[in-house]
Scaffold this active site. Sequence first.
Site, PDB file in Angstrom:
ATOM      1  N   ARG A  52      72.125  28.810  65.550  1.00  0.00           N
ATOM      2  CA  ARG A  52      71.677  30.320  65.406  1.00  0.00           C
ATOM      3  C   ARG A  52      72.802  31.430  65.229  1.00  0.00           C
ATOM      4  NH1 ARG A  52      67.820  33.206  69.889  1.00  0.00           N
ATOM      5  NH2 ARG A  52      69.885  33.685  70.781  1.00  0.00           N
ATOM      6  N   LYS A 151      71.171  37.768  64.648  1.00  0.00           N
ATOM      7  CA  LYS A 151      71.476  38.382  65.974  1.00  0.00           C
ATOM      8  C   LYS A 151      72.669  39.160  65.906  1.00  0.00           C
ATOM      9  CE  LYS A 151      71.348  37.097  70.845  1.00  0.00           C
ATOM     10  NZ  LYS A 151      70.601  38.157  71.405  1.00  0.00           N
ATOM     11  N   GLU A 184      58.066  41.907  69.335  1.00  0.00           N
ATOM     12  CA  GLU A 184      58.786  41.523  70.555  1.00  0.00           C
ATOM     13  C   GLU A 184      59.118  42.591  71.452  1.00  0.00           C
ATOM     14  OE1 GLU A 184      62.573  39.282  69.266  1.00  0.00           O
ATOM     15  OE2 GLU A 184      62.870  40.682  67.704  1.00  0.00           O
TER      16      GLU A 184
END
Length: 285
Positions: A52, A151, A184
């Site tokens: 990720r 991220k 989320e």
Amino acid sequence: MTQQIYINGEYYAKDEAKISVYDHGLLYGDGVFEGMRIYGGKVFRLEQHLIRLWESALSIGLKIPIAPDQLSADVNDCVSRNGLEEGYIRLIVTRGAGALGLDPYKCSEPQVICIVDKITLYPDSLYQNGLELVTAATIRNHPAALSPRVKSLNYLNNIMAKMEGLKAGCVEALMLNHKGEVAECTGDNLFIVKNGHLRTPPVEAGILEGITRNAVLELAEKLGIQSSESAMTRHDIYTADECFLTGSAAEVIAAVKLDDRQIGDGKPGPITKQLNEAFRVLVRE
Ligand code: PXG
């Protein structure tokens, strides 16, 4: 044991661990990061976190100056040097020091930082009783602007929502996407249970694809709990039997209220408890 912080392959004491004020990570939030957990001295799903991290970096055109295998070994080394059996890892790659001006091509040396520390989880009472959520007015980043799958070091969007939650007396806040669908929470993914069926928003809803989320989906399959990833609105949460959040820091935690509406019977539900326990077993396997 004194804390040792990793920067570009070298270790520094906490007070000595410093990077430039010209780093674009500071100036513009230009960089990427991962938050990981250490259980029994081992990093949980390090490989998935590194994948990720690399994808986040690729997406923002940032070249990580270390090979994945080397960084994996370095993270493990940093964990053992810090001697923590249980803890949290913050792995950061900044764009590096450049000039005052946006141009990232003036930043020639990305900084790779690894911090190993203890983590303060939510108090035990929240795991026993569940937490309350409020919907933030701040929506999740538009996926066409900056993909929520990245991220990045720029968490302002989520921080604005977190402030709204905290001001309303909630430790987490629900974020919707640009279509008004459930995305989320500020640092956690969200699941609901309805008639025994587990459901969570798909990646296309504009979420971070959580490592914990994916682990919970795998556990559900193993436990014979049906699950689906499909778009949902707040109505689906208000009328759910159970709701819970997942994240590296939070693990699996029940949410029992949203916008002052009780979810289910207002207590952590059976499937939430089952998945919470299964997750706690999984991380120590
Ligand atoms: N969504 C967002 C927006 C996140 O930042 C998660 C979901 C859960 O992903 P993982 O892979 O951890 O299951 C995150 C990650 C904090 C904090 O202090 C939380 C995250 C990142 C940084 C800090 O609570 N959550």
